[in-house]
Design a protein around this motif. Structure first.
Motif, short mmCIF file in Angstrom:
data_model
loop_
_atom_site.label_atom_id
_atom_site.label_comp_id
_atom_site.label_asym_id
_atom_site.label_seq_id
_atom_site.Cartn_x
_atom_site.Cartn_y
_atom_site.Cartn_z
N CYS A 63 -27.99 -1.04 4.12
CA CYS A 63 -26.55 -0.94 3.89
C CYS A 63 -25.99 -0.16 5.07
N THR A 64 -25.25 -0.86 5.92
CA THR A 64 -24.82 -0.31 7.20
C THR A 64 -23.32 -0.12 7.22
N GLU A 65 -22.88 1.08 7.58
CA GLU A 65 -21.46 1.38 7.67
C GLU A 65 -21.17 2.05 9.01
N ILE A 66 -20.18 1.53 9.71
CA ILE A 66 -19.86 2.05 11.04
C ILE A 66 -18.34 2.16 11.16
N LEU A 67 -17.89 3.30 11.64
CA LEU A 67 -16.47 3.52 11.93
C LEU A 67 -16.28 3.44 13.43
N ILE A 68 -15.36 2.60 13.88
CA ILE A 68 -15.11 2.48 15.32
C ILE A 68 -13.64 2.75 15.62
N ASP A 69 -13.40 3.29 16.78
CA ASP A 69 -12.05 3.59 17.25
C ASP A 69 -11.73 2.68 18.44
N ALA A 110 -4.02 7.86 3.97
CA ALA A 110 -4.54 6.65 4.62
C ALA A 110 -5.55 7.00 5.70
N GLU A 111 -5.22 7.98 6.53
CA GLU A 111 -6.12 8.39 7.61
C GLU A 111 -7.40 8.98 7.06
N ALA A 112 -7.28 9.84 6.07
CA ALA A 112 -8.46 10.47 5.47
C ALA A 112 -9.37 9.45 4.81
N SER A 113 -8.77 8.47 4.14
CA SER A 113 -9.58 7.48 3.43
C SER A 113 -10.36 6.60 4.40
N LEU A 114 -9.78 6.31 5.55
CA LEU A 114 -10.49 5.51 6.54
C LEU A 114 -11.66 6.29 7.12
N LEU A 115 -11.48 7.58 7.30
CA LEU A 115 -12.54 8.42 7.84
C LEU A 115 -13.66 8.65 6.82
N GLY A 116 -13.29 8.75 5.54
CA GLY A 116 -14.29 9.13 4.53
C GLY A 116 -14.88 8.00 3.73
N ALA A 117 -14.43 6.77 3.98
CA ALA A 117 -14.88 5.65 3.16
C ALA A 117 -16.36 5.36 3.35
N ARG A 118 -17.06 5.14 2.24
CA ARG A 118 -18.46 4.74 2.25
C ARG A 118 -18.67 3.69 1.17
N SER A 127 -17.65 10.91 -1.88
CA SER A 127 -17.54 11.27 -0.47
C SER A 127 -16.15 10.96 0.06
N LEU A 128 -15.61 9.81 -0.31
CA LEU A 128 -14.25 9.44 0.09
C LEU A 128 -13.24 10.45 -0.45
N MET A 129 -13.36 10.79 -1.72
CA MET A 129 -12.40 11.70 -2.34
C MET A 129 -12.51 13.12 -1.77
N GLU A 130 -13.73 13.53 -1.44
CA GLU A 130 -13.91 14.83 -0.80
C GLU A 130 -13.20 14.88 0.55
N THR A 131 -13.28 13.79 1.29
CA THR A 131 -12.61 13.73 2.58
C THR A 131 -11.09 13.80 2.40
N ILE A 132 -10.59 13.11 1.39
CA ILE A 132 -9.15 13.17 1.11
C ILE A 132 -8.73 14.61 0.78
N LEU A 133 -9.52 15.30 -0.05
CA LEU A 133 -9.19 16.68 -0.37
C LEU A 133 -9.23 17.57 0.87
N GLU A 134 -10.23 17.36 1.70
CA GLU A 134 -10.37 18.18 2.91
C GLU A 134 -9.23 17.94 3.90
N GLU A 135 -8.84 16.68 4.03
CA GLU A 135 -7.85 16.31 5.06
C GLU A 135 -6.41 16.48 4.60
N THR A 136 -6.20 16.80 3.33
CA THR A 136 -4.82 16.96 2.84
C THR A 136 -4.51 18.40 2.45
N ASN A 137 -5.30 19.32 2.99
CA ASN A 137 -5.05 20.74 2.71
C ASN A 137 -3.75 21.23 3.34
N ASP A 138 -3.44 20.71 4.52
CA ASP A 138 -2.22 21.15 5.20
C ASP A 138 -0.98 20.62 4.47
#
Length: 604
Positions: free
Chosen positions: A239-245, A72-80, A48-59
């Motif tokens: 197993c709880t994972e939460i992303l906060i801004d 770095a940004e993609a990995s923080l968003l996609g980390a599980r 899931s993390l690697m998929e997010t990296i691929l998706e977010e680095t297309n540009d």
């Protein structure tokens, strides 16, 4: 040391190839996942993390530092998961240290940054354990920094890969559980696979492989029973994972506060965002605290205890699945290994997970502080696919009972996900309950009893479809506004009833649509009409069982319970708070009774 520059395009290409290499091996990582919990999802989480990296680095990136910023940004968003968050913290650490270097695109700056970032990866872990991903990360970084001369990455990467492989193989001897199962650490191997793909791509300038699965497809979870048979039951359930801004607290302050709620705590913070991972029995309280230190923007919760019990002591060959709108006691759901797809609730800017990170009593308090009406949504297609990917490796067949299709899109989402079941030997049936709340819960209870009795799948489906017409829910609502606003009852009839202050009985028709009937001018009169209807039903076709549910109104529900015992002659199967999604539409103070009738039922 030389200051040879890195080609940013080659760097990005290598990152993306490393991601693909890991994604392609995720099933093996799932199979060897025995530490810290044998939940068989390390490969899925890292994929899931690697998929997010691929998706977010297309540009297209325009520099080395921009490549690392995007990674770095993609990995923080996609980390599980544990390993995913450590991965993300390490990538962010490399980027942060690279920002401090004078020559941001040089080989020297790169190898210096990958070594300095080790400390940030360690800091993300409450109790670092050697013999895991952190050990292998450190070995790779130190291997790149050996010697006084740095020539080129083409010269450094091959030897570093060899030493990383040695460190990976050594993990088996470093942890007893790995030695017992004769496997390497799954997270550590995930990092090695990424580095292997990265290295080959950077040196050979060729793609290592194509992704074997489309991005965003379900991640198949395959867990080896022989590897996991000695694992112990998890101390903490979720197993709880939460992303906060917009984080306002330090990593240390958050770690100190959350350590009281569980273990396996990891906190990763970068540029105002924080990714939290914790094993806890109180995910709702974890989120309550995090709401005070930032803005939660993503949540994910896995039931490790249920997964463990299915892996070690599966109760039946048929999996039973429902959604969180089905009101059933939590202990019953766990004890009978019923799988629940959680609905999502949006309050303000925060999305909550029904019955996991929010309970109905909490909802009313939170909703008071919001100017906008809270909304709900069905489970995502990816969530359903992921559950099916797990279930098809464990069961011969899957029965799903959803909330009424007229009330939610859940039925159609699940039907779509069911098309992607990959095992030809796994039968699946998705049934629209045409009910909700406790009426849906009673239907699930019936299906569970039939499954436990050992009946065949075809007969199970037939009985479940037939039973739908023998269930009824009657709801006493004080304030019709929530039901009108949410579209759960006809707008026209609801507004008329509200205008003249009528108190109708709310129910569902045969199609699963909301209906109003038996209008009175008071709650007391409303309750008397419901009791009268139930007595008539019991006389004509016998009420086999019933449940009492309420929206933060336990006192009123207990009065109903006593009245029903007096008139029906037996105790309810259960009494409980309704799901948060139902609470949103029923409104605070609502009480309802759901009944299961015998054959020849007259539902009135």
């Amino acid at each position: 040391m030389t200051s040879q520059s890195i080609d940013y395009q080659e760097l990005l290409f290598a990152f993306r190839q490393g991601a693909i290499q890991l994604i392609n091996e995720k099933q093996e990582l799932n199979q060897i996942n025995v530490f810290p919990v044998s939940d068989g999802d390390t490969g899925s989480n890292l994929a899931s993390l690697m998929e997010t990296i691929l998706e977010e680095t297309n540009d297209e990136s325009t520099s080395v530092i921009e490549v690392f910023e995007n990674i770095a940004e993609a990995s923080l968003l996609g980390a599980r998961g544990n390993s995913g968050i450590i991965f993300a913290q390490y990538f962010n650490g490399i980027y942060n240290n690279l920002l401090l270097q004078e020559e941001k695109s040089s080989v020297k700056s790169f190898v210096t940054s990958v070594k300095l970032a080790i400390s940030e990866a360690y800091q993300a872990i409450e109790n670092p354990v050697e013999g895991t991903i952190i050990t292998v990360i450190r070995s790779w970084a130190e291997a790149l920094n050996k010697g006084d001369q740095i020539h080129s990455l083409e010269n450094l990467l091959p030897q570093a890969l060899i030493e990383t492989k040695q460190a990976l193989d050594n993990t088996t001897r470093q942890l007893k559980i790995l030695q017992k199962n004769q496997v390497v650490d799954a997270g550590a191997k995930g990092f090695y696979l990424f580095i292997e793909g990265f290295t080959k791509a950077f040196i050979n300038k060729q793609a290592v492989d194509k992704p074997r699965e489309r991005l965003n497809e379900s991640v198949k979870i395959e867990i080896s029973e022989t590897l996991h048979r000695n694992s112990s039951e998890p101390k903490y359930r979720y197993c709880t994972e939460i992303l906060i801004d917009q984080v306002t607290q330090t990593k240390e302050a958050i770690q100190t506060k959350l350590s009281a709620y569980g273990d396996s705590l990891i906190v990763s913070i970068n540029r105002g965002k924080a990714r939290i991972h914790i094993h806890s029995n109180q995910p709702d309280q974890v989120l309550d605290y995090l709401n005070t230190v930032g803005q939660p923007i993503q949540q994910k919760v896995d039931d490790m205890l249920l997964q463990y019990r299915v892996n070690t002591q599966k109760r039946a060959p048929i999996a039973l699945v429902t959604d969180s709108i089905a009101d059933l006691p939590a202990d019953y759901v766990l004890d009978n290994q019923i799988h629940v797809l959680p609905m999502n609730i949006l309050i303000g800017n925060t999305s909550y997970i029904d019955k996991i990170t929010i309970q109905s009593n909490q909802f009313f308090e939170l909703n008071k502080k919001q100017s906008e009406r809270a909304t709900s949504s069905q489970p995502t297609l990816k969530t359903v696919k992921n559950l099916f990917s797990f279930l098809e490796t464990k069961y011969e067949a899957i029965l799903v009972i959803t909330v009424a299709g007229k009330l939610s899109g859940t039925f159609y989402t699940v039907k779509e996900a069911a098309k992607h079941i990959s095992s030809p030997n796994t039968r699946i049936e998705v049934i629209d309950s045409k009910q909700n709340s406790a009426a849906q819960g009673l239907l699930v209870m019936c299906a569970n009893e039939w499954i436990q009795s050992g009946i065949g799948f075809t007969e199970l489906v037939e009985r479940t479809r037939h039973k739908r017409s023998q269930l009824k829910i009657l709801v006493s609502v004080d304030d019709l506004n929530p039901m009108i606003d949410s579209g759960r009852i006809p707008q026209f009839a609801g507004k008329i009833a509200k205008k003249v202050n009528l108190k109708p009985i709310v129910s569902l028709n045969e199609a699963g649509e909301g209906t109003l009937s038996a209008f009175t001018f008071s709650l007391e009169g409303n309750e008397k009409k419901i009791i009268k209807q139930l007595k008539k039903m019991h006389k004509s076709s016998t009420i086999k069982r019933y449940a009492v549910i309420h929206a933060n109104s336990e006192k009123r529900a207990l009065v109903w319970k006593n009245e029903l015992i007096k008139h029906l002659g037996f105790q309810p199967s259960y009494i409980m708070d309704i799901s948060t999604v139902i609470a949103m539409s029923a409104g605070q103070g609502s009480v309802a009774v759901a009944v299961e009738l015998g054959e020849g039922a007259d539902l009135i």
